[in-house]
Design a protein around this motif. Structure first.
Motif, mmCIF file in Angstrom:
data_model
loop_
_atom_site.group_PDB
_atom_site.id
_atom_site.type_symbol
_atom_site.label_atom_id
_atom_site.label_comp_id
_atom_site.label_asym_id
_atom_site.label_seq_id
_atom_site.Cartn_x
_atom_site.Cartn_y
_atom_site.Cartn_z
ATOM 1 N N LEU A 15 14.112 -0.390 1.077
ATOM 2 C CA LEU A 15 13.658 0.801 1.782
ATOM 3 C C LEU A 15 12.174 1.007 1.521
ATOM 4 O O LEU A 15 11.409 1.294 2.435
ATOM 5 N N ASP A 16 11.755 0.819 0.282
ATOM 6 C CA ASP A 16 10.356 0.989 -0.049
ATOM 7 C C ASP A 16 9.495 -0.023 0.698
ATOM 8 O O ASP A 16 8.443 0.336 1.231
ATOM 9 N N GLU A 17 9.915 -1.275 0.756
ATOM 10 C CA GLU A 17 9.165 -2.307 1.475
ATOM 11 C C GLU A 17 9.087 -1.972 2.964
ATOM 12 O O GLU A 17 8.049 -2.146 3.596
ATOM 13 N N ASP A 18 10.179 -1.461 3.503
ATOM 14 C CA ASP A 18 10.200 -1.075 4.910
ATOM 15 C C ASP A 18 9.239 0.095 5.148
ATOM 16 O O ASP A 18 8.503 0.109 6.137
ATOM 17 N N SER A 19 9.223 1.042 4.249
ATOM 18 C CA SER A 19 8.307 2.187 4.367
ATOM 19 C C SER A 19 6.855 1.742 4.302
ATOM 20 O O SER A 19 6.009 2.253 5.046
ATOM 21 N N VAL A 20 6.564 0.795 3.414
ATOM 22 C CA VAL A 20 5.199 0.285 3.298
ATOM 23 C C VAL A 20 4.793 -0.403 4.595
ATOM 24 O O VAL A 20 3.688 -0.185 5.108
ATOM 25 N N ARG A 21 5.670 -1.230 5.154
ATOM 26 C CA ARG A 21 5.360 -1.908 6.420
ATOM 27 C C ARG A 21 5.101 -0.911 7.542
ATOM 28 O O ARG A 21 4.171 -1.065 8.334
ATOM 29 N N LYS A 22 5.919 0.135 7.610
ATOM 30 C CA LYS A 22 5.727 1.155 8.644
ATOM 31 C C LYS A 22 4.400 1.885 8.453
ATOM 32 O O LYS A 22 3.690 2.156 9.427
ATOM 33 N N ARG A 25 1.543 -0.401 9.560
ATOM 34 C CA ARG A 25 1.439 -0.471 11.020
ATOM 35 C C ARG A 25 0.828 0.805 11.601
ATOM 36 O O ARG A 25 0.018 0.749 12.531
ATOM 37 N N THR A 26 1.213 1.942 11.056
ATOM 38 C CA THR A 26 0.668 3.207 11.537
ATOM 39 C C THR A 26 -0.830 3.281 11.291
ATOM 40 O O THR A 26 -1.599 3.656 12.176
ATOM 41 N N VAL A 27 -1.244 2.919 10.070
ATOM 42 C CA VAL A 27 -2.671 2.928 9.745
ATOM 43 C C VAL A 27 -3.416 1.935 10.636
ATOM 44 O O VAL A 27 -4.479 2.247 11.176
ATOM 45 N N LEU A 41 -6.146 2.003 4.185
ATOM 46 C CA LEU A 41 -5.013 1.597 3.352
ATOM 47 C C LEU A 41 -5.331 1.814 1.874
ATOM 48 O O LEU A 41 -4.499 2.335 1.123
ATOM 49 N N ALA A 42 -6.542 1.443 1.459
ATOM 50 C CA ALA A 42 -6.943 1.611 0.059
ATOM 51 C C ALA A 42 -7.015 3.093 -0.307
ATOM 52 O O ALA A 42 -6.543 3.503 -1.370
ATOM 53 N N ALA A 43 -7.588 3.907 0.577
ATOM 54 C CA ALA A 43 -7.723 5.332 0.304
ATOM 55 C C ALA A 43 -6.363 6.015 0.185
ATOM 56 O O ALA A 43 -6.182 6.938 -0.606
ATOM 57 N N LEU A 44 -5.404 5.547 0.969
ATOM 58 C CA LEU A 44 -4.060 6.129 0.951
ATOM 59 C C LEU A 44 -3.170 5.511 -0.121
ATOM 60 O O LEU A 44 -2.043 5.956 -0.323
ATOM 61 N N GLY A 45 -3.659 4.462 -0.778
ATOM 62 C CA GLY A 45 -2.864 3.808 -1.822
ATOM 63 C C GLY A 45 -1.753 2.950 -1.272
ATOM 64 O O GLY A 45 -0.754 2.706 -1.944
ATOM 65 N N ILE A 46 -1.905 2.493 -0.046
ATOM 66 C CA ILE A 46 -0.899 1.640 0.589
ATOM 67 C C ILE A 46 -1.318 0.189 0.366
ATOM 68 O O ILE A 46 -2.401 -0.205 0.779
ATOM 69 N N PRO A 47 -0.474 -0.598 -0.297
ATOM 70 C CA PRO A 47 -0.864 -1.983 -0.578
ATOM 71 C C PRO A 47 -0.908 -2.844 0.682
ATOM 72 O O PRO A 47 -0.134 -2.626 1.614
ATOM 73 N N LEU A 48 -1.836 -3.778 0.708
ATOM 74 C CA LEU A 48 -1.898 -4.758 1.783
ATOM 75 C C LEU A 48 -1.065 -5.944 1.321
ATOM 76 O O LEU A 48 -1.519 -6.773 0.556
ATOM 77 N N VAL A 49 0.183 -5.979 1.762
ATOM 78 C CA VAL A 49 1.131 -7.003 1.332
ATOM 79 C C VAL A 49 1.143 -8.120 2.353
ATOM 80 O O VAL A 49 1.285 -7.882 3.547
ATOM 81 N N ARG A 50 0.970 -9.339 1.871
ATOM 82 C CA ARG A 50 1.044 -10.505 2.754
ATOM 83 C C ARG A 50 2.252 -11.325 2.330
ATOM 84 O O ARG A 50 2.232 -11.952 1.288
ATOM 85 N N ASP A 51 3.288 -11.281 3.148
ATOM 86 C CA ASP A 51 4.454 -12.089 2.789
ATOM 87 C C ASP A 51 4.424 -13.391 3.582
ATOM 88 O O ASP A 51 3.919 -13.457 4.679
#
Length: 61
Positions: A15-22, A25-27, A41-51
């Protein structure tokens, strides 16, 4: 850890990974360009995850 606890933990992680992806995408949708997206993304503390499965999609952020 019991099997039930492990299952709950895995569900929360997914769920957390899904929330991060959403959130990513929104940002990205509201960003002016890639630099703006990275800064937001950095200001909001949202990690830039590359899978590995979705490398092209992560690069688009």
């Amino acid at each position: 850890m019991s099997d039930r606890d492990a299952s709950i933990f895995e569900s929360e992680r997914e769920l957390d990974e899904d929330s991060v992806r959403k959130a990513q995408r929104t940002v990205a949708h509201h960003s002016i360009d890639a630099d703006d997206c990275r800064m937001l993304l950095a200001a909001l503390g949202i990690p830039l995850v590359r899978d590995a499965d979705n490398a092209a999609g992560a690069e688009a952020l």
